[in-house]
Design an enzyme around this catalytic site. Structure first.
Site, short mmCIF file in Angstrom:
data_model
loop_
_atom_site.label_atom_id
_atom_site.label_comp_id
_atom_site.label_asym_id
_atom_site.label_seq_id
_atom_site.Cartn_x
_atom_site.Cartn_y
_atom_site.Cartn_z
N SER A 33 4.95 0.75 6.60
CA SER A 33 6.25 1.43 6.45
C SER A 33 7.03 1.48 7.76
O SER A 33 6.53 1.96 8.77
CB SER A 33 6.04 2.88 5.99
OG SER A 33 5.34 2.89 4.78
N HIS A 64 10.18 -1.17 2.83
CA HIS A 64 9.32 -2.33 2.56
C HIS A 64 10.18 -3.43 1.93
O HIS A 64 10.61 -3.30 0.78
CB HIS A 64 8.20 -1.96 1.60
CG HIS A 64 7.21 -1.01 2.21
ND1 HIS A 64 6.08 -1.45 2.87
CD2 HIS A 64 7.21 0.33 2.29
CE1 HIS A 64 5.41 -0.40 3.31
NE2 HIS A 64 6.07 0.70 2.98
N HIS A 86 1.38 0.01 -2.61
CA HIS A 86 0.43 1.11 -2.48
C HIS A 86 -0.08 1.51 -3.87
O HIS A 86 0.61 1.32 -4.87
CB HIS A 86 1.10 2.34 -1.86
CG HIS A 86 1.84 2.06 -0.60
ND1 HIS A 86 3.09 1.48 -0.59
CD2 HIS A 86 1.52 2.27 0.70
CE1 HIS A 86 3.50 1.35 0.66
NE2 HIS A 86 2.57 1.82 1.47
N TYR A 88 -0.14 4.44 -5.05
CA TYR A 88 0.73 5.45 -5.68
C TYR A 88 1.91 4.84 -6.44
O TYR A 88 2.54 5.50 -7.26
CB TYR A 88 1.23 6.48 -4.64
CG TYR A 88 2.13 5.94 -3.56
CD1 TYR A 88 3.45 5.59 -3.82
CD2 TYR A 88 1.65 5.77 -2.26
CE1 TYR A 88 4.27 5.08 -2.82
CE2 TYR A 88 2.46 5.27 -1.25
CZ TYR A 88 3.76 4.93 -1.55
OH TYR A 88 4.56 4.41 -0.56
N GLU A 89 2.20 3.57 -6.17
CA GLU A 89 3.29 2.92 -6.91
C GLU A 89 2.87 2.59 -8.34
O GLU A 89 3.72 2.20 -9.15
CB GLU A 89 3.74 1.65 -6.17
CG GLU A 89 4.42 1.97 -4.83
CD GLU A 89 4.72 0.74 -4.02
OE1 GLU A 89 5.64 0.00 -4.38
OE2 GLU A 89 4.02 0.50 -3.01
N ALA A 116 1.93 3.06 8.82
CA ALA A 116 2.46 4.29 9.41
C ALA A 116 1.51 5.40 8.97
O ALA A 116 1.07 5.41 7.82
CB ALA A 116 3.86 4.56 8.89
N MET A 217 -1.65 6.17 3.32
CA MET A 217 -1.82 5.85 1.90
C MET A 217 -2.04 4.35 1.68
O MET A 217 -1.64 3.80 0.65
CB MET A 217 -0.59 6.32 1.11
CG MET A 217 -0.26 7.80 1.31
SD MET A 217 1.31 8.25 0.59
CE MET A 217 1.50 9.94 1.24
N SER A 218 -2.65 3.68 2.65
CA SER A 218 -2.79 2.22 2.54
C SER A 218 -3.99 1.72 3.34
O SER A 218 -4.88 2.49 3.66
CB SER A 218 -1.51 1.54 3.05
OG SER A 218 -1.39 1.74 4.44
N ASN A 241 4.22 10.80 12.47
CA ASN A 241 4.48 12.24 12.38
C ASN A 241 3.19 13.01 12.66
O ASN A 241 2.10 12.46 12.50
CB ASN A 241 4.99 12.59 10.97
CG ASN A 241 4.01 12.17 9.89
OD1 ASN A 241 3.86 10.98 9.60
ND2 ASN A 241 3.33 13.12 9.32
N HIS A 253 9.61 11.21 4.34
CA HIS A 253 9.58 9.74 4.44
C HIS A 253 10.58 9.26 5.48
O HIS A 253 10.35 8.26 6.16
CB HIS A 253 9.88 9.13 3.06
CG HIS A 253 9.69 7.64 3.00
ND1 HIS A 253 8.53 7.01 3.40
CD2 HIS A 253 10.52 6.64 2.61
CE1 HIS A 253 8.65 5.70 3.24
NE2 HIS A 253 9.85 5.44 2.77
N1 HPA Z 1 0.37 11.64 5.42
C1 HPA Z 1 0.08 10.60 4.61
N2 HPA Z 1 0.60 9.40 4.76
C2 HPA Z 1 1.45 9.22 5.76
C3 HPA Z 1 1.80 10.25 6.64
C4 HPA Z 1 1.23 11.55 6.45
O1 HPA Z 1 1.49 12.51 7.19
N3 HPA Z 1 2.68 9.73 7.54
C5 HPA Z 1 2.84 8.42 7.20
N4 HPA Z 1 2.10 8.11 6.13
#
Ligand code: HPA
Length: 278
Positions: A33, A64, A86, A88-89, A116, A217-218, A241, A253
């Protein structure tokens, strides 16, 4: 495509890709990401949109692009996935493995996988890079493993060892490059959760207790498929973050994508440096 990948699915996809490029990549790269712009550094680029490849999971999220970029980087033939998909998609785990299987069919020896991630380690700051030394396959423990289903013996064994998913020699090269290029490089354990909801403070305390440094998440499904098939894997997280361990900060996001702007130049330096040493 049914629930599981077959060698036929993989070869149909790989043969289609071969029609669009003459490049025979040695290194595959998956750009997470906000990290897609790294592919802009690739020379003599030939683009293959995911939509052209039968069965290829198409990215639905902002940040993406959704294409393969073939070309040269630091003199190496490479293919970069500009954007990934991902769990979740809504794609099944085995399908998420198709891109790695196709890259393996195209002949990659090394996969550089990026993402990310949120910092769970309190010492990490947004903008930091983290070299993956290991991962926690929590999503796999919950029953979602990309290797579920009939084993593809052409690629690897039924019960693959996972004691060294992230190649130690590549880790050493990454450390050397980071030092020489003065790019700060953290190290740690990445966990993949299903998403798409971010973590609660209780989730994060649990993950911290389990020895996790960064959450996303990947990456874990792709790394497992790559390692199963004998591909050497290097993993790098771009910390986007601080995960909200204290419960006082929200995660969005947008901040994940914004961090990409700081991370891409550093990540480009690191990956270029590693490519030069292969
Ligand atoms: N949590 C989960 N997935 C993420 C995060 C997060 O804080 N930041 C970027 N992808």
């Amino acid at each position: 495509m049914g629930d599981f990948l077959t060698i036929e699915h993989i070869d149909i996809a790989a043969n289609e890709v071969r029609k669009h490029t003459k490049v025979r990549p040695r290194v595959g790269m998956i750009l997470g990401s906000g990290l897609g712009p790294l592919a802009d550094a690739i020379e003599k680029a030939e683009l293959v949109p995911y939509g052209k490849v039968p069965g290829w999971p198409v990215s639905t999220v902002r940040g993406h692009v959704g294409q393969l970029v073939f070309g040269e980087l630091e003199g190496q033939p490479v293919v970069a996935m500009q954007g990934r998909t991902h769990f979740y998609e809504g794609y099944d785990m085995p399908r998420l493995g198709l891109p790695v299987r196709v890259m393996q069919r195209l002949g990659i020896e090394i996969l550089m996988v990026t993402n990310a991630a949120g910092a769970v380690n309190p010492d990490f700051e947004p903008g930091d890079l983290m070299l993956l030394t290991d991962h926690l396959n929590l999503i796999g423990m919950a029953g979602q493993n990309p290797l579920r289903g009939p084993n593809l013996d052409e690629f690897g064994v039924r019960f693959p060892d996972m004691s060294q998913v992230y190649d130690r020699k590549l880790q050493a090269v990454a450390r050397d490059v980071a030092k020489a290029e003065k790019v700060g490089l953290r190290e740690g354990v990445y966990v993949c959760l299903a998403g798409p909801s971010f973590e609660t403070p209780a989730d994060l305390r649990f993950l911290r207790g389990a020895g996790v440094d960064a959450v996303g998440m990947s990456t874990v499904p792709e790394a497992i498929v790559a390692h199963h098939g004998g591909t050497r894997v290097m993993g790098v997280s771009g910390i986007s973050n601080k995960a909200n361990l204290d419960g006082d900060t929200e995660t969005t996001h947008d901040e994940v994508l914004e961090a990409g702007e700081v991370l891409v130049p550093k990540l480009t330096k690191l990956l270029r440096g590693v490519l030069r040493k292969l």
